[in-house]
Design an enzyme around this catalytic site. Structure first.
Site, PDB file in Angstrom:
ATOM      1  N   HIS A   1     -21.821   3.368   2.502  1.00 15.31           N
ATOM      2  CA  HIS A   1     -21.088   2.521   1.562  1.00 15.31           C
ATOM      3  C   HIS A   1     -21.672   2.639   0.157  1.00 15.31           C
ATOM      4  O   HIS A   1     -22.870   2.430  -0.061  1.00 15.31           O
ATOM      5  CB  HIS A   1     -21.152   1.068   2.032  1.00 15.31           C
ATOM      6  CG  HIS A   1     -20.040   0.221   1.519  1.00 15.31           C
ATOM      7  ND1 HIS A   1     -19.781   0.046   0.169  1.00 15.31           N
ATOM      8  CD2 HIS A   1     -19.095  -0.504   2.178  1.00 15.31           C
ATOM      9  CE1 HIS A   1     -18.741  -0.746   0.026  1.00 15.31           C
ATOM     10  NE2 HIS A   1     -18.300  -1.106   1.220  1.00 15.31           N
ATOM     11  N   ALA A   2     -20.802   2.947  -0.805  1.00 11.49           N
ATOM     12  CA  ALA A   2     -21.243   3.126  -2.194  1.00 11.49           C
ATOM     13  C   ALA A   2     -21.866   1.859  -2.763  1.00 11.49           C
ATOM     14  O   ALA A   2     -22.794   1.926  -3.572  1.00 11.49           O
ATOM     15  CB  ALA A   2     -20.052   3.554  -3.058  1.00 11.49           C
ATOM     16  N   TRP A   3     -21.380   0.692  -2.356  1.00 14.20           N
ATOM     17  CA  TRP A   3     -21.883  -0.554  -2.911  1.00 14.20           C
ATOM     18  C   TRP A   3     -23.316  -0.844  -2.468  1.00 14.20           C
ATOM     19  O   TRP A   3     -24.076  -1.490  -3.187  1.00 14.20           O
ATOM     20  CB  TRP A   3     -21.010  -1.729  -2.470  1.00 14.20           C
ATOM     21  CG  TRP A   3     -19.658  -1.777  -3.094  1.00 14.20           C
ATOM     22  CD1 TRP A   3     -19.124  -0.881  -3.984  1.00 14.20           C
ATOM     23  CD2 TRP A   3     -18.666  -2.769  -2.868  1.00 14.20           C
ATOM     24  NE1 TRP A   3     -17.850  -1.240  -4.321  1.00 14.20           N
ATOM     25  CE2 TRP A   3     -17.539  -2.409  -3.643  1.00 14.20           C
ATOM     26  CE3 TRP A   3     -18.601  -3.915  -2.084  1.00 14.20           C
ATOM     27  CZ2 TRP A   3     -16.372  -3.177  -3.658  1.00 14.20           C
ATOM     28  CZ3 TRP A   3     -17.448  -4.672  -2.096  1.00 14.20           C
ATOM     29  CH2 TRP A   3     -16.343  -4.305  -2.876  1.00 14.20           C
TER      30      TRP A   3
ATOM     31  N   VAL B   1      -5.659   3.947   2.958  1.00 14.59           N
ATOM     32  CA  VAL B   1      -4.747   4.646   2.063  1.00 14.59           C
ATOM     33  C   VAL B   1      -5.115   4.481   0.588  1.00 14.59           C
ATOM     34  O   VAL B   1      -4.650   5.256  -0.259  1.00 14.59           O
ATOM     35  CB  VAL B   1      -3.298   4.167   2.324  1.00 14.59           C
ATOM     36  CG1 VAL B   1      -3.101   2.746   1.789  1.00 14.59           C
ATOM     37  CG2 VAL B   1      -2.279   5.129   1.733  1.00 14.59           C
TER      38      VAL B   1
ATOM     39  N   GLU C   1     -15.224  -4.148   9.276  1.00 13.94           N
ATOM     40  CA  GLU C   1     -16.390  -3.367   8.860  1.00 13.94           C
ATOM     41  C   GLU C   1     -17.664  -3.817   9.571  1.00 13.94           C
ATOM     42  O   GLU C   1     -18.560  -3.014   9.822  1.00 13.94           O
ATOM     43  CB  GLU C   1     -16.561  -3.469   7.347  1.00 13.94           C
ATOM     44  CG  GLU C   1     -17.479  -2.430   6.745  1.00 13.94           C
ATOM     45  CD  GLU C   1     -17.304  -2.341   5.250  1.00 13.94           C
ATOM     46  OE1 GLU C   1     -16.599  -1.410   4.790  1.00 13.94           O
ATOM     47  OE2 GLU C   1     -17.842  -3.194   4.531  1.00 13.94           O
TER      48      GLU C   1
ATOM     49  N   PHE D   1       0.815  -1.211   0.000  1.00 12.65           N
ATOM     50  CA  PHE D   1       0.000   0.000   0.000  1.00 12.65           C
ATOM     51  C   PHE D   1       0.857   1.272   0.000  1.00 12.65           C
ATOM     52  O   PHE D   1       0.433   2.307  -0.498  1.00 12.65           O
ATOM     53  CB  PHE D   1      -0.930   0.008   1.208  1.00 12.65           C
ATOM     54  CG  PHE D   1      -1.994  -1.043   1.144  1.00 12.65           C
ATOM     55  CD1 PHE D   1      -3.124  -0.855   0.366  1.00 12.65           C
ATOM     56  CD2 PHE D   1      -1.869  -2.233   1.843  1.00 12.65           C
ATOM     57  CE1 PHE D   1      -4.109  -1.813   0.293  1.00 12.65           C
ATOM     58  CE2 PHE D   1      -2.840  -3.204   1.773  1.00 12.65           C
ATOM     59  CZ  PHE D   1      -3.964  -3.005   0.994  1.00 12.65           C
TER      60      PHE D   1
END
Length: 320
Positions: free
Chosen positions: A208-210, A187, A276, A100
């Protein structure tokens, strides 16, 4: 009798303006006091001059009256005017190890320097295990960074558990004394538009976009009853994204403590859930005071719906 009437009218007018001035002063006092003291977030959220409903195409308020921030639902000028007077400092913590660092850290910091809380005091807390991989950093005015060594133990195997253990330590050690608000972010994100003071609150959660545009019964909560992260079918408000979480340092610390308790409890029961899931359970019990719409963390792999006017952060999910 007639000579008394003008005097009475003058007296009534005088009292009217006295009380009017008093209530105006009280209103401004509460506005400033609630910004200075984020624990009283609820009064601040109810000022219609700051958060309103100019977006009939989306949900802008939760059932517990917390604002959901979309482009066009807040008065940036009013917010800027008040926060500028308070000389606040905002922290942004990011955890970067292994691949990352090479893949995302430089882009994350460069984009955050350009778009995160422009015009305010900002401290970037970079948690790393190898400082030799730190990319060159050129920061703008009012912003600085601090390097925090990631301490590991052989019993810590989960990436998020390691991060939370270290963030917990550094918040207690110094972060809580240095910033008024703190965001924790993964990140693998790139800021694309201004991420400003409209996002500040005691407890800030990212939708959450999903899952935002899907039915609640499909949310991927932890469904095992014995897990500390368990949320039963038919319950739950939203599904929150773990890539962005924030609030006051005290509130971020409170979540970390509950997360660690949940992990410990599940380990004793031979269970393991994901970070999550613990975050969603915590926010289900402890309702966030402000929610950020999917505009603040959109997955560019998805087709952008018309409700998304300005993507604030692009989240690169394929690297997870």
């Amino acid at each position: 009798m007639s000579s008394l009437q003008p005097n009475c009218l003058l007296l009534l007018l005088f009292l009217y303006f006295v009380f009017l001035g008093y209530f105006i002063m009280i209103g401004y006092y509460h506005l400033e006091n609630n910004i200075c003291c984020p624990n009283k977030w609820y009064s601040l959220n109810h000022f219609s001059c700051l958060f309103n409903r100019k977006r009939p195409d989306v949900k802008t308020t939760t059932d517990w009256f917390a604002p959901i921030i979309w482009e066009g639902t807040y008065n940036r000028q009013v917010l800027e005017k008040y926060y500028k007077r308070l000389n606040i400092t905002i922290g942004l913590a990011v955890f970067a190890t292994g691949k990352f660092v090479d893949q995302y850290l430089e882009q994350f910091l460069q984009s955050a320097n350009k778009h995160f809380m422009i015009g305010y005091n900002v401290i970037f807390y970079i948690l790393m295990d190898d400082f030799s991989k730190l990319p060159p950093i050129e920061l703008g005015p009012l912003r600085t960074f601090k390097l925090c060594t990631v301490l590991k133990q052989h019993v810590w195997k989960d990436f998020n558990h390691i991060y939370m253990k270290n963030l917990d330590m550094y918040i207690i050690e110094h972060i809580q004394h240095e910033v008024d608000f703190l965001f924790s972010m993964t990140v693998n994100q790139i800021f694309e538009n201004d991420f400003g003071v409209e996002t500040l609150g005691e407890s800030v959660a990212q939708l959450h976009a999903w899952w935002y545009f899907r039915h609640a019964e499909n949310f991927p909560y932890e469904r095992r009853p014995k897990s500390a992260a368990f949320i039963p079918f038919g319950e739950g408000d939203f599904y929150y994204q773990s890539a962005v979480f924030g609030g006051t340092p005290r509130e971020v610390l409170a979540f970390i403590k509950e997360y660690q308790k949940g992990v410990t409890s599940d380990n004793r029961n031979g269970l393991k859930s994901i970070y999550e899931h613990y975050l969603n359970k915590y926010l289900f019990i402890n309702k966030p005071t402000k929610l950020l719409s999917p505009e603040y963390n959109w997955d560019p792999n998805f087709r952008t719906p018309p409700q998304i006017k300005h993507v604030k952060i692009a989240w690169h999910s394929k690297s997870i």
